[in-house]
Structure formats: C-alpha cells, structure tokens
Motif scaffolding. Structure first.
Motif, PDB file in Angstrom:
ATOM      1  N   MET A 103       0.844  -1.204   0.000  1.00 16.73           N
ATOM      2  CA  MET A 103       0.000   0.000   0.000  1.00 16.73           C
ATOM      3  C   MET A 103       0.877   1.251   0.000  1.00 16.73           C
ATOM      4  N   THR A 104       0.490   2.235  -0.810  1.00 10.62           N
ATOM      5  CA  THR A 104       1.169   3.514  -0.768  1.00 10.62           C
ATOM      6  C   THR A 104       0.690   4.293   0.449  1.00 10.62           C
ATOM      7  N   VAL A 105       1.455   5.297   0.847  1.00  5.06           N
ATOM      8  CA  VAL A 105       1.083   6.100   2.002  1.00  5.06           C
ATOM      9  C   VAL A 105      -0.150   6.950   1.707  1.00  5.06           C
ATOM     10  N   HIS A 106      -0.273   7.439   0.494  1.00  2.06           N
ATOM     11  CA  HIS A 106      -1.357   8.346   0.132  1.00  2.06           C
ATOM     12  C   HIS A 106      -2.461   7.597  -0.607  1.00  2.06           C
ATOM     13  N   PRO A 107      -3.665   7.555  -0.045  1.00  5.07           N
ATOM     14  CA  PRO A 107      -4.769   6.803  -0.660  1.00  5.07           C
ATOM     15  C   PRO A 107      -5.100   7.250  -2.078  1.00  5.07           C
ATOM     16  N   SER A 108      -4.870   8.534  -2.391  1.00  3.72           N
ATOM     17  CA  SER A 108      -5.208   9.023  -3.734  1.00  3.72           C
ATOM     18  C   SER A 108      -4.368   8.353  -4.818  1.00  3.72           C
ATOM     19  N   LEU A 109      -3.224   7.797  -4.426  1.00  5.80           N
ATOM     20  CA  LEU A 109      -2.355   7.125  -5.393  1.00  5.80           C
ATOM     21  C   LEU A 109      -2.680   5.638  -5.538  1.00  5.80           C
ATOM     22  N   GLN A 110      -3.395   5.079  -4.562  1.00  6.86           N
ATOM     23  CA  GLN A 110      -3.602   3.638  -4.535  1.00  6.86           C
ATOM     24  C   GLN A 110      -4.431   3.136  -5.712  1.00  6.86           C
ATOM     25  N   THR A 111      -5.444   3.911  -6.106  1.00  4.62           N
ATOM     26  CA  THR A 111      -6.284   3.508  -7.241  1.00  4.62           C
ATOM     27  C   THR A 111      -5.441   3.329  -8.492  1.00  4.62           C
ATOM     28  N   TYR A 112      -4.528   4.250  -8.736  1.00  2.00           N
ATOM     29  CA  TYR A 112      -3.678   4.171  -9.924  1.00  2.00           C
ATOM     30  C   TYR A 112      -2.673   3.028  -9.802  1.00  2.00           C
ATOM     31  N   ALA A 113      -2.124   2.845  -8.613  1.00  2.00           N
ATOM     32  CA  ALA A 113      -1.174   1.748  -8.405  1.00  2.00           C
ATOM     33  C   ALA A 113      -1.846   0.395  -8.616  1.00  2.00           C
ATOM     34  N   ASP A 114      -3.075   0.255  -8.117  1.00  2.00           N
ATOM     35  CA  ASP A 114      -3.793  -1.016  -8.279  1.00  2.00           C
ATOM     36  C   ASP A 114      -4.122  -1.281  -9.744  1.00  2.00           C
ATOM     37  N   ALA A 115      -4.563  -0.252 -10.450  1.00  2.00           N
ATOM     38  CA  ALA A 115      -4.902  -0.420 -11.871  1.00  2.00           C
ATOM     39  C   ALA A 115      -3.655  -0.761 -12.683  1.00  2.00           C
ATOM     40  N   TRP A 116      -2.562  -0.064 -12.404  1.00  2.00           N
ATOM     41  CA  TRP A 116      -1.297  -0.344 -13.087  1.00  2.00           C
ATOM     42  C   TRP A 116      -0.883  -1.790 -12.856  1.00  2.00           C
ATOM     43  N   THR A 117      -0.953  -2.240 -11.604  1.00  2.00           N
ATOM     44  CA  THR A 117      -0.548  -3.605 -11.262  1.00  2.00           C
ATOM     45  C   THR A 117      -1.381  -4.632 -12.020  1.00  2.00           C
ATOM     46  N   HIS A 118      -2.686  -4.415 -12.064  1.00  2.00           N
ATOM     47  CA  HIS A 118      -3.573  -5.355 -12.759  1.00  2.00           C
ATOM     48  C   HIS A 118      -3.219  -5.444 -14.239  1.00  2.00           C
ATOM     49  N   SER A 119      -2.999  -4.311 -14.875  1.00  2.00           N
ATOM     50  CA  SER A 119      -2.708  -4.301 -16.304  1.00  2.00           C
ATOM     51  C   SER A 119      -1.326  -4.832 -16.626  1.00  2.00           C
ATOM     52  N   ILE A 120      -0.322  -4.426 -15.842  1.00  2.00           N
ATOM     53  CA  ILE A 120       1.049  -4.840 -16.154  1.00  2.00           C
ATOM     54  C   ILE A 120       1.226  -6.337 -15.940  1.00  2.00           C
ATOM     55  N   GLU A 121       0.554  -6.883 -14.926  1.00  2.00           N
ATOM     56  CA  GLU A 121       0.633  -8.327 -14.714  1.00  2.00           C
ATOM     57  C   GLU A 121      -0.121  -9.085 -15.805  1.00  2.00           C
ATOM     58  N   SER A 122      -1.201  -8.504 -16.307  1.00  2.00           N
ATOM     59  CA  SER A 122      -1.921  -9.113 -17.421  1.00  2.00           C
ATOM     60  C   SER A 122      -1.052  -9.133 -18.675  1.00  2.00           C
ATOM     61  N   ILE A 123      -0.309  -8.062 -18.899  1.00  2.00           N
ATOM     62  CA  ILE A 123       0.591  -8.007 -20.049  1.00  2.00           C
ATOM     63  C   ILE A 123       1.673  -9.071 -19.933  1.00  2.00           C
ATOM     64  N   ALA A 124       2.238  -9.211 -18.743  1.00  2.00           N
ATOM     65  CA  ALA A 124       3.278 -10.231 -18.537  1.00  2.00           C
ATOM     66  C   ALA A 124       2.744 -11.627 -18.831  1.00  2.00           C
ATOM     67  N   GLU A 125       1.517 -11.896 -18.414  1.00  2.00           N
ATOM     68  CA  GLU A 125       0.909 -13.206 -18.676  1.00  2.00           C
ATOM     69  C   GLU A 125       0.657 -13.411 -20.162  1.00  2.00           C
ATOM     70  N   LEU A 126       0.271 -12.341 -20.854  1.00  2.00           N
ATOM     71  CA  LEU A 126      -0.007 -12.437 -22.282  1.00  2.00           C
ATOM     72  C   LEU A 126       1.240 -12.784 -23.095  1.00  2.00           C
ATOM     73  N   VAL A 127       2.365 -12.150 -22.768  1.00  2.00           N
ATOM     74  CA  VAL A 127       3.544 -12.285 -23.631  1.00  2.00           C
ATOM     75  C   VAL A 127       4.494 -13.398 -23.215  1.00  2.00           C
ATOM     76  N   LYS A 128       4.375 -13.886 -22.000  1.00  2.00           N
ATOM     77  CA  LYS A 128       5.320 -14.913 -21.521  1.00  2.00           C
ATOM     78  C   LYS A 128       5.365 -16.150 -22.403  1.00  2.00           C
ATOM     79  N   PRO A 129       4.214 -16.689 -22.880  1.00  4.56           N
ATOM     80  CA  PRO A 129       4.271 -17.917 -23.681  1.00  4.56           C
ATOM     81  C   PRO A 129       4.492 -17.691 -25.176  1.00  4.56           C
ATOM     82  N   LEU A 130       4.710 -16.463 -25.617  1.00  2.00           N
ATOM     83  CA  LEU A 130       4.769 -16.198 -27.051  1.00  2.00           C
ATOM     84  C   LEU A 130       6.023 -16.791 -27.687  1.00  2.00           C
ATOM     85  N   ALA A 131       5.833 -17.367 -28.878  1.00  2.00           N
ATOM     86  CA  ALA A 131       6.972 -17.817 -29.680  1.00  2.00           C
ATOM     87  C   ALA A 131       7.662 -16.602 -30.289  1.00  2.00           C
ATOM     88  N   GLU A 132       8.895 -16.786 -30.736  1.00  2.00           N
ATOM     89  CA  GLU A 132       9.697 -15.674 -31.231  1.00  2.00           C
ATOM     90  C   GLU A 132       8.965 -14.883 -32.311  1.00  2.00           C
TER      91      GLU A 132
END
Length: 274
Positions: free
Chosen positions: A1-30
């Motif tokens: 958790m960040t110290v400032h609640p106003s930043l948490q919404t953005y941090a959570d959204a970023w985390t959800h999307s960036i982890e989804s991207i990692a899952e999408l590209v991990k199994p890709l062939a060259e």
C-alpha cells in the motif's frame, strides 16, 4: 500500500494491467513478437519495449544512448522521437530477453509503488525533460498500460479486461478531453448539447454542453434536445479516442442521431492521445 490513498487507485490499476501483459507475452513464440498491433507502426515487441522503457524512466533509470534510423517514417515529432528511442533500442532483442527484462522491471516498479512515501503533488520526471506531479504520472502510467494491454490483446486475439480497474481510469481520462473535442475541435454551436451513450462492459451516458461563450463541459445528466446523440460500444469508444481506428472503419458500430455534419466533425476529431 502507498502512504497516500489518492495514489492507490492508480497503483492497483497499473498492477492489474502490467501483470496481465506479462501473462499475455510470456508464452509467445519468437515470431509472435513481430505481430502488428492497432498502435500505429508498433509490433507486440515494440509495445512491450515502450512499457519497459517508460516504467524504467519512472524508476529513475537513464535513457539509452541510441541513434534512431532515418527510415522510421512514422516518427514525425519530438514527442514520437522521444518515445521511439526506448522502442528501437530493443527491436532486435529475443523473446527471452524481452520477458526477463519485463519481469525484472515489474518487480522493481512494484517495490517502488509499495514503498512510495512522496506527496502526490511532488514533481517528477516527464517526457521531453518536462515535469508532472507524481499523481498525474501514476495516472498516466495506469492509462498507458491498460490501452497497450488492449493493443496486445487485439494483436494476439485474446480479448479481456475491458472492465478492469484500468478501464475506469481510461474512461475518466478520455471523458475529460471530450469538451475540447466537441466545443473547439468540432465547432459545436453555442448553447448546444451532445449526448454520448456508451454500452458494453463499461456503460455510461454523458452530455457535453457548450455554453453561450462556446466553452464545453461534461456531466452525467441527460439532455432533452441534444444536437447530436452518438451511441457506440465501449471498445469502439476507446479505440476511436486513442487513435486505434477511424470512424469510417467502424461506422456500423456507431449510431448517430441529429445533426449529421456536426456528428461527422466530432468523430473526425475524436482521437485525443498523442
């Protein structure tokens, strides 16, 4: 958790999307890394390179020392040249190199966000040597990674997350730009109203009102006599607003009522991202 609640919404959204991207590209062939995406001129590899580069800059890493080739004809401005640097420097990286750098960046960036103690109004690094507040920086990173997640999903034919936390941030950010699109760019007449009716995974109804001085504003209340009503699905809306498609290419997915010329002008100016 960040110290400032106003930043948490953005941090959570970023985390959800960036982890989804990692899952999408991990199994890709060259070869799959070279697939074209809806993001003009960029492949799957290019988008992941862009994300790695932008997040690395938020971490304070130095930008690469690299000369762009002269035949990148889609690079037409200082802003696009700035963005292309982090992309082009990775164009010959292999799939394992891409996934390992992405995973390492996510670890570092997630740790930074968890330990963030700076005030949301702290000025931080922005593209082209400019500065922006920390809150705006996190908001724009959440916006960027969700839109690029959708670029990758389209290219890889793996739809999803159209109503994820990042989608809400993208919706709100795009709606903030709508008054300028309607009142200034499309030239909607004074004392008029334009209704936008969006359905699908993310549903909303918004009215852009142009006052007697020609200034636009947006609210959630309906208008009884709008000059134009535009109805479309959420995917069409954000793809238009993010410059992924032109209105002519998705005309069958847009329902127009009212002043046809004004509707055409609005749709021609709908893209608001650089």
């Amino acid at each position: 958790m960040t110290v400032h609640p106003s930043l948490q919404t953005y941090a959570d959204a970023w985390t959800h999307s960036i982890e989804s991207i990692a899952e999408l590209v991990k199994p890709l062939a060259e070869g799959e890394w070279n697939r074209r995406t809806p993001c003009p001129a960029w492949s799957v590899r290019d988008i992941v390179s862009h994300i790695i580069g932008m997040e690395s800059e938020q971490l304070g890493d130095p930008r690469p020392i690299h000369s762009l080739p002269r035949d990148l004809y889609h690079v037409q401005s200082d802003f696009s040249r700035y963005m292309e640097m982090q992309v082009d420097v990775r164009r010959h990286h292999t799939a394992p190199e891409m996934t390992s750098e992405l995973e390492y960046m996510i670890i570092r960036r997630a740790r930074q966000l968890r330990n963030e103690t700076r005030d949301p109004e702290t000025m931080v690094r922005a593209p082209l040597g400019a500065e922006q507040t920390l809150e705006l920086a996190l908001r724009m990173r959440a916006f960027d990674v969700w839109v690029h997640e959708q670029d990758l999903r389209t290219a890889l034919v793996q739809p999803g997350n159209l109503d994820s936390p990042g989608a809400t941030i993208v919706r709100d950010t795009l709606l903030e730009a709508l008054p300028k699109v309607v009142a200034k760019d499309a030239g909607a007449p004074a004392s008029s109203a334009i209704v936008l009716d969006v359905h699908g995974p993310l549903e909303f109804l918004r009215t852009v009102r142009v006052d007697a001085e020609g200034r636009g504003s947006v609210d959630g209340s309906p208008s009884l006599g709008p000059a134009v009503t535009l109805a479309m699905d959420w995917e069409t809306y954000f793809r238009l607003a993010c410059g992924r498609v032109r209105a002519a290419a998705v005309g069958e997915r847009i329902k127009v009522e009212g002043d046809q010329d004004l509707a055409t002008a609005i749709l021609q100016n709908f893209a608001v991202t650089p």
